[in-house]
Design an enzyme around this catalytic site. Structure first.
Site, PDB file in Angstrom:
ATOM      1  N   TRP A 144       0.721  -1.168   0.010  1.00 50.83           N
ATOM      2  CA  TRP A 144       0.023   0.033   0.134  1.00 50.83           C
ATOM      3  C   TRP A 144       1.025   1.202   0.007  1.00 50.83           C
ATOM      4  O   TRP A 144       0.423   2.131  -0.690  1.00 50.83           O
ATOM      5  CB  TRP A 144      -1.106  -0.088   1.098  1.00 50.83           C
ATOM      6  CG  TRP A 144      -2.132  -1.143   1.048  1.00 50.83           C
ATOM      7  CD1 TRP A 144      -2.028  -2.112   1.689  1.00 50.83           C
ATOM      8  CD2 TRP A 144      -3.091  -1.258   0.073  1.00 50.83           C
ATOM      9  NE1 TRP A 144      -3.141  -2.911   1.288  1.00 50.83           N
ATOM     10  CE2 TRP A 144      -3.676  -2.465   0.416  1.00 50.83           C
ATOM     11  CE3 TRP A 144      -3.278  -0.433  -1.155  1.00 50.83           C
ATOM     12  CZ2 TRP A 144      -4.641  -2.826  -0.587  1.00 50.83           C
ATOM     13  CZ3 TRP A 144      -4.273  -0.785  -1.791  1.00 50.83           C
ATOM     14  CH2 TRP A 144      -5.055  -2.184  -1.757  1.00 50.83           C
TER      15      TRP A 144
ATOM     16  N   ASP B 182      -1.361   6.815   6.243  1.00 51.77           N
ATOM     17  CA  ASP B 182      -2.630   5.965   6.215  1.00 51.77           C
ATOM     18  C   ASP B 182      -2.857   5.006   7.154  1.00 51.77           C
ATOM     19  O   ASP B 182      -2.071   4.064   7.349  1.00 51.77           O
ATOM     20  CB  ASP B 182      -2.359   4.960   4.792  1.00 51.77           C
ATOM     21  CG  ASP B 182      -3.314   4.103   4.197  1.00 51.77           C
ATOM     22  OD1 ASP B 182      -4.333   3.860   5.199  1.00 51.77           O
ATOM     23  OD2 ASP B 182      -2.995   3.280   3.123  1.00 51.77           O
TER      24      ASP B 182
ATOM     25  N   LYS C 116     -12.492  -1.890   7.561  1.00 55.26           N
ATOM     26  CA  LYS C 116     -11.633  -2.578   8.499  1.00 55.26           C
ATOM     27  C   LYS C 116     -12.153  -2.317   9.976  1.00 55.26           C
ATOM     28  O   LYS C 116     -12.855  -3.249  10.523  1.00 55.26           O
ATOM     29  CB  LYS C 116     -10.306  -2.005   8.511  1.00 55.26           C
ATOM     30  CG  LYS C 116      -9.402  -1.623   7.240  1.00 55.26           C
ATOM     31  CD  LYS C 116      -9.456  -2.997   6.518  1.00 55.26           C
ATOM     32  CE  LYS C 116      -8.386  -2.563   5.144  1.00 55.26           C
ATOM     33  NZ  LYS C 116      -8.328  -3.719   4.253  1.00 55.26           N
TER      34      LYS C 116
END
Length: 360
Positions: A102, A171, A195
Site C-alpha cells: 500500500w 494511511d 476495517k
C-alpha cells in the site's frame, strides 16, 4: 442463522450489536416510515446522524478542534492521489516511507503528479521490519512525510510515530480506532472504512486546518479538502448508509466497549494469543520481525505449503472464514480487527492446534 468467525482483511467483520440495530432500523428509522438508505442527506434526520457520528469519532480519538473530519468516498486508494493534490500547492517534494504494497501504491500516485522521494525503505529486509527512525532521510525540499501505519497485506506495523518537521501524513486504514492516538502529531490521517470503521464505500480523513489551503490550482473540485470541509462532506451526495453504519460502530465502541483504551487491551490480548500459538508451534511461523508484528493482520505460513488448500477447506468447514493470505504473498492471514471477538481467536487457535496434530 449461524454467524461464523470472519477473519477477512476487508470488507471486515462488523460488531454483531451494530448489525442487529441496523436490522431493526432498516425499514423504519425512528418512526419516520423510511430507511436511512432512502433518506435525503439534507434532511434534519440525516444531518443529525452525520453530526452524531462525527462527534463520537472525535471523542474516541480526542481529535483537536483545529482539525476537520471528512467523510468521503473512494477508499484509501483515492487518498493516495488526493493527498499530493492538496499538499503540494506551495511546491516541494512529497516524501514517503516504503514498507509494503500500500505504501508502494501511494508512492506511485504521487509520482503521477511529478515525483516522490523515498525517505526510507524496508525493501532490503524483504518488508519484514520497518525502517528505524535514524534511517529516515527527508529531501531538502520535503513538502510532507507519508507512511502506512499498518500494511494490511504484509502484516507489518510501525512501533513508533515518525518525527517530522514537515506535515506527517498517515494511511491508518487498518489500525485506526484500534488504540489511542495523538492526532496532534499529524497533518493528515486517512482511513478506508472497511476495517475498523464500517462497511466499504466510506473513507475518513482527519486534516489540520492550516493544510486546507495548500492545494494545487489544478486540483479537481471533488478532490479538494477545503471544498469538502466547507460543505460538511456533502458537496455531492455522500455514502449515507455507510456513514450511518459507521456512526453505529462509533457508538458501540464508545458506549459498549469503553473506548479505544479498552479495545486496545482486548486487541493486544487477541494478537498475543495467536502469535504465541504460532511461535510455540513447529508447524506455523510468522515472517515479520516481532517488534513490527501487526495486531490487526497476522500473516503466517505452514511448514508444508502443499497443505494450504486442505487447511483452508477444513477451516471453512469449522466456521473460520477468509484466512487465505493475499495473492501477492501467499500463506495465511488472520485479520483481528475490533469486531473480531476473543472467542473467534480461541476457535482459530484451537483449530490450528488440531490441524497440526493431524497433519504435522
Amino acid at each position: 442463522m449461524t454467524r461464523k468467525y470472519n477473519f477477512c482483511a476487508g470488507p471486515a467483520a462488523l460488531p454483531t450489536p451494530v448489525l442487529e440495530r441496523a436490522r431493526e432500523e432498516l425499514l423504519d428509522y425512528e418512526g419516520r416510515g423510511l430507511s436511512v438508505m432512502e433518506m435525503s442527506h439534507r434532511s434534519p434526520e440525516f444531518v443529525t446522524i452525520a453530526e452524531n457520528a462525527e462527534a463520537n469519532f472525535r471523542a474516541l480519538l480526542q481529535v483537536p478542534d483545529n482539525y476537520r473530519v471528512l467523510f468521503l468516498q473512494g477508499g484509501a486508494s483515492t487518498q493516495f492521489a488526493m493527498l499530493p493534490y492538496n499538499l503540494l500547492g506551495n511546491g516541494g517534494t512529497p516524501n514517503y516511507l516504503y514498507t509494503g504494497i500500500w505504501g508502494k501504491k501511494a508512492i506511485a500516485e504521487a509520482r503521477h503528479l511529478g515525483g516522490a522521494h523515498v525517505a526510507a525503505s524496508s525493501e532490503a529486509n524483504g518488508l519484514t521490519a520497518v525502517p528505524r527512525p535514524e534511517d529516515i532521510q527527508l529531501s531538502d525540499d520535503a513538502a510532507y512525510l507519508h507512511y502506512t501505519d499498518n500494511e494490511t497485506i504484509g502484516g507489518l506495523a510501525f512501533d513508533y510515530i515518525p518525527r517530522s518537521d514537515v506535515p506527517l501524513c498517515c494511511d491508518m486504514s487498518s489500525s485506526i480506532l484500534s488504540r489511542p492516538l495523538d492526532v496532534s502529531r499529524f497533518g493528515v490521517i486517512y482511513a478506508g472504512a472497511q476495517k475498523n470503521i464500517g462497511p466499504a464505500g466510506l473513507t475518513l480523513v482527519i486534516v489540520r486546518d492550516d493544510l486546507l489551503d495548500r492545494a494545487k490550482p489544478e486540483t479537481p473540485t471533488m478532490f479538494n479538502y477545503r471544498v469538502m470541509a466547507e460543505n460538511g462532506s456533502m458537496y455531492n451526495t455522500p455514502p449515507t448508509y455507510a456513514w450511518y453504519l459507521a456512526g453505529l460502530v462509533f457508538d458501540w465502541l464508545k458506549n459498549d466497549v469503553g473506548g479505544v483504551e479498552a479495545i486496545e487491551v482486548i486487541n493486544a490480548r487477541k494478537a498475543a494469543r495467536l502469535y504465541d500459538a504460532i511461535d510455540a508451534s513447529g508447524f506455523y511461523s510468522s515472517p515479520i520481525a516481532p517488534i513490527n508484528r501487526s495486531r490487526m493482520n497476522v500473516p503466517f505460513v505452514l511448514a508444508d505449503e502443499s497443505l494450504n488448500t486442505v487447511f483452508l477447506e477444513e477451516a471453512e468447514a469449522a466456521g473460520l472464514l477468509n484466512l487465505k493470505g493475499h495473492r501477492s504473498v501467499g500463506g495465511m492471514r488472520a485479520s483481528l480487527y475490533n469486531a473480531v471477538s476473543e472467542a473467534a481467536v480461541e476457535a482459530l487457535v484451537g483449530f490450528m492446534s488440531d490441524f497440526e496434530k493431524r497433519h504435522g
